[in-house]
Design an enzyme around this catalytic site. Structure first.
Site, PDB file in Angstrom:
ATOM      1  N   SER A  72       0.840  -1.208   0.000  1.00 57.73           N
ATOM      2  CA  SER A  72       0.000   0.000   0.000  1.00 57.73           C
ATOM      3  C   SER A  72       0.873   1.256   0.000  1.00 57.73           C
ATOM      4  CB  SER A  72      -0.969  -0.032   1.182  1.00 57.73           C
ATOM      5  OG  SER A  72      -1.953   0.970   1.046  1.00 57.73           O
ATOM      6  N   HIS A 177      -8.632   0.951  -0.977  1.00 63.44           N
ATOM      7  CA  HIS A 177      -8.371  -0.067  -2.009  1.00 63.44           C
ATOM      8  C   HIS A 177      -9.671  -0.724  -2.475  1.00 63.44           C
ATOM      9  CE1 HIS A 177      -4.055   0.295  -1.750  1.00 63.44           C
ATOM     10  NE2 HIS A 177      -4.137   0.230  -0.434  1.00 63.44           N
TER      11      HIS A 177
END
Length: 762
Positions: A72, A177
């Protein structure tokens, strides 16, 4: 977090403070205002500390990594380490990213333990929770979900009932996400476009693709990363496949270290277990002037009569793919390379078929051949007849018959109209048929002469002559029989190891019974994506090879770029079975892409409802709302009106449709709709893409990993065929030579290839 590093790198810490407008050291070590848990502060803090940890490691060890990856926001540190941008530019990007993502409200995330991703997705789909996305694929059995908080909370009991070992809500305010970050991603794209970026000096494995960043695509992948899942499991496995033995976490904590350990344990081979890998590039024959090596040997593979009758150099065929995915451009390249390609005409409008055939004819030289697909439509025999008329007008001499459960009158007529006797009095079939089959009873129909009853009816209707009917009684319906096993699209999930021997014996029995003067050739299709698979098919007795799935992820394939992007990432496990839209009512099934889409689950849900209900009105309100809003994006009534407009005229003619027939018309619309979404590459409908695909493409992706063919933009159907054949020839030579040596025999390599290809016939 970061204690000691801020003093060691005082200048960079001061630069961070100027960019952020607050003390990053105070935030990380004391957090007096309680802001560290808010993503707009968490992300910059993580970036700064990770970057300083990386610099500290470089200073103390003097060793740069061979590859970098980040989870991430950690991906920005990986890109910083690879020299894509400097410390300050990376921090500005992360700060803006955190700011935009921090604006999201009403979202939630949860960690699921003990269930693999496909089972999580299946359980969610079965419960109608297609509003929940898989956000982090951390290990094989640790998945993080993202979506609206109410949906995330609802998913807990469902997944526990499905076998999840644990379900933990995460302390976040946004659905990171996931699709719910679309607005943030769109805004962030503008920020990314203003930041200069250099090509990575060392490979960076991207979260979005689990493959190295291509040059020039850093900004686009970082924008997609906000809405796309973090494919951490695939990232680690890719590194292990590359031969990486040491993976070191840079930054505070040991979370990623634990994930890597779990991924190794769950199935990725460890360095001690792995034999020295053969370089992938070595498994793909080296090219010379755009052509693979050793093609003289490859030209002997398969049946010589098959090559001679069709005018081919290679016994290799690219099968038809629906709606022009097997495009004119693909067929032209195959023909020019001395191979056979079939136009995918199923689902095309008449003028599109005319245009495609015309394009191919204009492009090819005399002697270069191609074929055209005829897709069975049991509900529209008149349409099948019109298709045959169209092929006759165009002078089409070779047809691939697909999805037939029995021979139809239209197919018999096409076959008969090309029959004549040669100078020796033998029957010659100028209209050749290659039939795709996956069941013995269907194979029997194509291996036998046309049904006598159909011949009589066609003669009585004046559609064939008495002489043509008499000639037809002495020839089989098909010249070539392609045995489909575990293929894309229409399939019965057959196994080549059992189908091929059984259908070869059936062929021989019927040839003896009817006294044919020419042998029907047996081809192999389905699962052929590597030299090993092709070699196995030839050893089983295949006279020719047919590939499909591997060709739809090529430059020439007529599907959309977003679909090709999905396909080039798939593995051998990323397919599923779903109802066939054209034969929905009889329960026929097709094999489709599962990875990254909801289509298989939704299509199976529709078929389940069709079996359980006699009308749309009998479906409960909650389910109806789910289908209308999430599947169809419109009401049942609106869908029916679209169908009526498409059918045109006074449809439905005669008696009105029964409630069951109306439901059938509405449900079948979904299959045309999802196919159209995939063909157009509609980004808003990505989860509904219907993509017919078999696991052969996953095997092919694995075979070419690490080569130029890993990117579909470098794949061409003819080049793939030539490389596959050359690799198959080399593999058979090596394997059989090793076998001969082990058995105490000495045999020339050329003889071994010929024997593998069918003995004296080659």
């Amino acid at each position: 977090m970061g204690a000691g590093l801020f003093e060691e790198f005082a200048e960079l810490t001061a630069e961070a403070d100027r960019i952020l407008g607050y003390s990053v050291a105070e935030l990380c070590t004391a957090d007096p205002h309680g802001r560290l848990g808010q993503t707009q502060f968490t992300q910059p803090a993580l970036y700064v500390v990770n970057a300083l940890c990386h610099l500290h490691r470089l200073t103390t060890t003097g060793r740069a990594p061979d590859y970098v990856a980040g989870h991430s926001v950690g991906e920005y540190n990986a890109l910083f380490a690879a020299g894509v941008f400097d410390f300050g530019a990376g921090l500005r990007l992360v700060a803006r990213r955190g700011e935009l993502m921090g604006l999201a409200r009403g979202g939630g995330m949860a960690a699921v333990l003990g269930l693999p991703a496909d089972e999580v997705a299946a359980a969610l789909a079965a419960a109608g929770l297609d509003s929940v996305d898989l956000a982090n694929l951390n290990t094989h059995t640790q998945i993080v979900l993202s979506g609206l908080r109410a949906d995330i909370e609802r998913a807990g009991p469902i997944l526990k009932a499905a076998g999840a070992r644990g379900y933990t809500m995460l302390n976040v305010s946004g659905a990171f996400h996931s699709r719910y970050m679309r607005e943030a991603a769109d805004s962030f794209t503008e920020t990314l476009s203003a930041v200069p970026m250099s090509p990575p000096r060392i490979p960076v494995i991207a979260n979005v693709t689990a493959r190295p960043y291509p040059a020039g695509e850093v900004a686009s992948l970082l924008a997609r990363q906000i809405t796309a899942p973090v494919r951490w499991t695939e990232t680690v496995r890719h590194l292990l496949d590359l031969g990486v033995t040491d993976i070191e976490q840079v930054g505070p904590g040991k979370v990623l270290t634990g994930l890597v350990r779990a991924i190794r344990r769950d199935g990725a081979p460890s360095a001690t277990d792995r034999q020295e890998p053969t370089p992938v590039a070595a498994t793909v024959p080296a090219a010379s002037d755009g052509r693979p090596a050793d093609l003289e040997a490859a030209a002997w593979l398969g049946d010589a009569e098959f090559r001679r009758q069709h005018g081919l150099r290679y016994a290799y065929v690219s099968g038809s793919m629906y709606r022009g995915i097997a495009s004119a451009g693909l067929v032209i390249r195959m023909a020019r390379a001395g191979m056979l390609g079939f136009l995918g005409t199923g689902g095309l409008r008449p003028h599109q078929i005319d245009d495609a055939i015309g394009e191919v004819r204009r492009a090819l030289e005399p002697g270069q051949v191609f074929g055209v697909n005829l897709l069975h439509d049991p509900g529209d025999p008149a349409g099948e007849d019109e298709q045959v008329d169209r092929y006759l007008r165009h002078g089409v001499r070779l047809v691939e018959a697909s999805a037939f459960m029995d021979v139809s009158p239209a197919l018999v007529r096409y076959r008969c109209l090309g029959l004549r006797r040669d100078a020796q009095g033998r029957v010659v079939a100028e209209h050749r048929l290659m039939a795709k089959v996956s069941r013995p009873e269907v194979a029997r129909a194509f291996l036998a002469p046309p049904p006598e009853q159909q011949l009589r009816r066609l003669v009585a209707d004046g559609r064939i002559t008495d002489e043509q009917a008499r000639l037809a009684a002495g020839v089989p319906m098909a010249d070539d029989l392609t045995v489909e096993a575990d293929s894309a699209g229409h399939t019965d999930g057959g196994v080549a190891y059992t189908l091929m021997p059984a259908l070869r014996r059936l062929r021989d029995d019927l040839a003896a019974e009817h006294g044919y003067h020419q042998r029907v050739r047996i081809g192999a299709a389905g699962g052929i994506g590597t030299p090993e698979a092709a070699a196995a098919a030839l050893i089983l007795g295949a006279d020719y090879l047919v590939t499909g799935s591997i060709n739809q992820c090529t430059v020439e394939a007529g599907t959309s770029e977003p679909v090709k992007d999905l396909l080039q990432q798939m593995g051998v496990q990323d397919t599923a079975y779903a109802p066939a839209g054209d034969m929905f009512e009889i329960g026929a099934r097709v094999q489709v892409l599962r990875r990254g889409v909801f289509f298989p689950a939704r299509a199976n849900k529709l078929y389940q409802l069709y079996q359980q209900h006699d009308s749309l009105e009998s479906i409960d309100a909650k389910t109806r709302q789910q289908i209308e809003q999430r599947y169809f994006k419109r009401s049942f009534d609106d869908v029916f009106e679209l169908v009526r407009q498409y059918k045109g005229g006074d449809w439905p003619a005669g008696d009105r449709l029964t409630p069951k027939q109306r439901m059938l018309a509405v449900f079948k619309w979904y299959f045309a709709y999802t196919s159209d979404l995939a063909m157009r590459g509609d980004p808003a409908g990505r989860v509904d893409y219907q993509v017919h695909c078999g696991p052969a493409l996953g095997a092919f992706n694995s075979w070419v990993r690490g080569t130029e063919l890993a990117d579909w933009r470098h794949r061409h159907a003819d080049d793939i065929g030539l490389r596959l054949l050359a690799g198959t020839s080399a593999l058979l030579t090596d394997r059989l030579a090793a076998y001969g040596a082990g058995a105490g025999r000495s045999t020339a390599p050329g003889e071994l290839v010929l024997a593998a290809a069918g003995g004296g016939r080659s």
